[in-house]
Design an enzyme around this catalytic site. Structure first.
Site, PDB file in Angstrom:
ATOM      1  CE  LYS A 194       3.156   3.806   3.527  1.00 54.48           C
ATOM      2  NZ  LYS A 194       3.747   2.690   4.266  1.00 54.48           N
ATOM      3  CG  ASP A 242      -0.957   3.425   4.063  1.00 56.02           C
ATOM      4  OD1 ASP A 242      -1.119   3.559   5.293  1.00 56.02           O
ATOM      5  OD2 ASP A 242      -0.188   2.587   3.559  1.00 56.02           O
TER       6      ASP A 242
HETATM    7  P1  ATP Z   1       1.311  -0.262   1.434  1.00 56.24           P
HETATM    8  O1  ATP Z   1       2.520   0.502   1.807  1.00 56.24           O
HETATM    9  O2  ATP Z   1       0.105   0.642   1.224  1.00 56.24           O
HETATM   10  O3  ATP Z   1       1.044  -1.433   2.306  1.00 56.24           O
HETATM   11  P2  ATP Z   1       2.370  -2.102  -0.484  1.00 56.24           P
HETATM   12  O4  ATP Z   1       3.725  -1.668  -0.899  1.00 56.24           O
HETATM   13  O5  ATP Z   1       2.305  -3.160   0.564  1.00 56.24           O
HETATM   14  O6  ATP Z   1       1.559  -0.806  -0.050  1.00 56.24           O
HETATM   15  P3  ATP Z   1       1.106  -1.986  -3.022  1.00 56.24           P
HETATM   16  O7  ATP Z   1       2.234  -1.570  -3.889  1.00 56.24           O
HETATM   17  O8  ATP Z   1       0.138  -0.913  -2.697  1.00 56.24           O
HETATM   18  O9  ATP Z   1       1.618  -2.664  -1.688  1.00 56.24           O
HETATM   19  O10 ATP Z   1       0.380  -3.196  -3.745  1.00 56.24           O
HETATM   20  C1  ATP Z   1      -0.010  -4.393  -3.146  1.00 56.24           C
HETATM   21  C2  ATP Z   1      -0.850  -5.198  -4.150  1.00 56.24           C
HETATM   22  O11 ATP Z   1      -2.011  -4.435  -4.524  1.00 56.24           O
HETATM   23  C3  ATP Z   1      -0.103  -5.479  -5.449  1.00 56.24           C
HETATM   24  O12 ATP Z   1       0.480  -6.743  -5.411  1.00 56.24           O
HETATM   25  C4  ATP Z   1      -1.175  -5.352  -6.543  1.00 56.24           C
HETATM   26  O13 ATP Z   1      -1.578  -6.591  -7.052  1.00 56.24           O
HETATM   27  C5  ATP Z   1      -2.384  -4.686  -5.867  1.00 56.24           C
HETATM   28  N1  ATP Z   1      -2.749  -3.398  -6.519  1.00 56.24           N
HETATM   29  C6  ATP Z   1      -3.977  -2.983  -6.807  1.00 56.24           C
HETATM   30  N2  ATP Z   1      -3.964  -1.753  -7.361  1.00 56.24           N
HETATM   31  C7  ATP Z   1      -2.684  -1.365  -7.452  1.00 56.24           C
HETATM   32  C8  ATP Z   1      -2.033  -0.195  -7.927  1.00 56.24           C
HETATM   33  N3  ATP Z   1      -2.693   0.827  -8.466  1.00 56.24           N
HETATM   34  N4  ATP Z   1      -0.700  -0.145  -7.805  1.00 56.24           N
HETATM   35  C9  ATP Z   1      -0.016  -1.166  -7.243  1.00 56.24           C
HETATM   36  N5  ATP Z   1      -0.575  -2.298  -6.799  1.00 56.24           N
HETATM   37  C10 ATP Z   1      -1.909  -2.411  -6.886  1.00 56.24           C
END
Ligand code: ATP
Length: 289
Positions: A10, A137
């Site tokens: 997203k 989310d």
């Molecule tokens: P958001 O937009 O929801 O804030 P984000 O981009 O900040 O997402 P994610 O990619 O969701 O962050 O991941 C953040 C942390 O979550 C990663 O550093 C990872 O260690 C942990 N994590 C746990 N499960 C997953 C998964 N299935 N995919 C990616 N990261 C994961």
């Protein structure tokens, strides 16, 4: 039995923090958009009584810290059945710490996949309320498309799909943790809030030009990433309609009306950055393959 689903990333086209909830968290006011950058999740049954996870990206934990583990555990709890044993493989494409809901979309995909695999018949609303327990989310990731999301993100209204457009998405080397982003927001002396009503009206009219004029992400006022300046500079050379950070960072996206402009931007961007993606809006969050 095996099922494969694709989980869409997203982007936040608008992101504001408007009030404080009773639990002390911020209430968000955001318009989210699913895009065709996908993780692919394969779920199969194993008779091992365990939830086993493998992931193509070795930096992501494959134990109970993974969002898909939490989703699976919660699902079996909800249907009052012990886990008969499942294997989940994540083919990771969505960059982490990007503000693109990588972990959340994977969890949403697993909820949807298990609901189908075990013929549990949970409604979308029931899946959303399960998902909400794992991450704010996740309800959006389950539904996808273009949606206004309020409160923690679980109160949603569907908006018309975007007019045809192309996204260039760039993940800088620097990541931003969501915790750090909120702490930075809390310590800011003042915040300039976007014209949320103006944006929303434009979205209901499918008026992309005005949406791009009104779009804003309050985290850009408190999170400084050096590479963002360079990314936006390159995007603006090719008639970008909007260049903005998504979520609490760190990925930056540009919206282009013409594919030729997006293509030219991508060519130059790839000379400077490793993680560069072309994307289009999608009207759903999860696709069964
Ligand atoms: P958001 O937009 O929801 O804030 P984000 O981009 O900040 O997402 P994610 O990619 O969701 O962050 O991941 C953040 C942390 O979550 C990663 O550093 C990872 O260690 C942990 N994590 C746990 N499960 C997953 C998964 N299935 N995919 C990616 N990261 C994961």
């Amino acid at each position: 039995m095996e099922i494969t689903v694709k989980a869409a990333a997203k982007l936040n086209l608008l992101l504001d923090l408007t009030s404080i909830l009773a639990n002390g968290y911020h209430s968000i006011y955001t318009v989210m958009q699913s895009i065709d950058i996908f993780d692919t999740i394969t779920v199969s049954d194993t008779n091992s009584n365990e939830i086993q996870i493998t992931c193509s990206d070795k930096s992501i934990p494959t134990d109970s810290r993974n969002t898909v583990y939490k989703a699976a555990a919660l699902f079996f709890d909800r249907i009052n059945k012990p886990c008969p044993g499942i294997k989940i493989h994540i083919d990771k494409v969505i960059p982490s710490q990007a503000g693109m809901a990588g972990g959340s979309s994977d969890a949403a995909a697993v909820l949807k996949a298990l609901n189908l695999l075990y013929e549990a018949g949970l409604s979308d609303a029931e899946l959303c309320s399960l998902g909400e327990k794992i991450g704010a989310d996740i309800p959006f990731c389950l539904m996808g498309g273009t949606r206004l999301c309020l409160n923690k993100g679980e109160i949603m209204a569907e908006l018309p799909p975007l007019p045809e457009c192309y996204f260039v998405v760039v993940k800088p080397k620097q990541g931003v943790s969501t915790k750090f982003a909120y702490e930075s927001f809390d310590s800011a002396e003042w915040i300039r809030h976007p014209d949320n009503d103006g944006f929303l009206f434009a979205a209901t009219q499918r008026d992309l030009k005005t949406m791009c004029e009104k779009a804003a992400n309050v985290f850009e006022q408190v999170i400084e990433i050096k590479e963002r300046v360079i990314i936006k500079h390159i995007m603006r050379k090719y008639n970008v309609s909007l260049a903005m950070m998504t979520g609490s960072g760190a990925a930056v996206f540009g919206i282009y009306e013409k594919k030729e402009d997006a293509d030219k931007c991508i060519i130059e961007m790839k000379k400077a950055f490793d993680k560069v993606y072309m994307a289009k809006p999608t009207e759903k969050g999860i696709f069964v393959v």
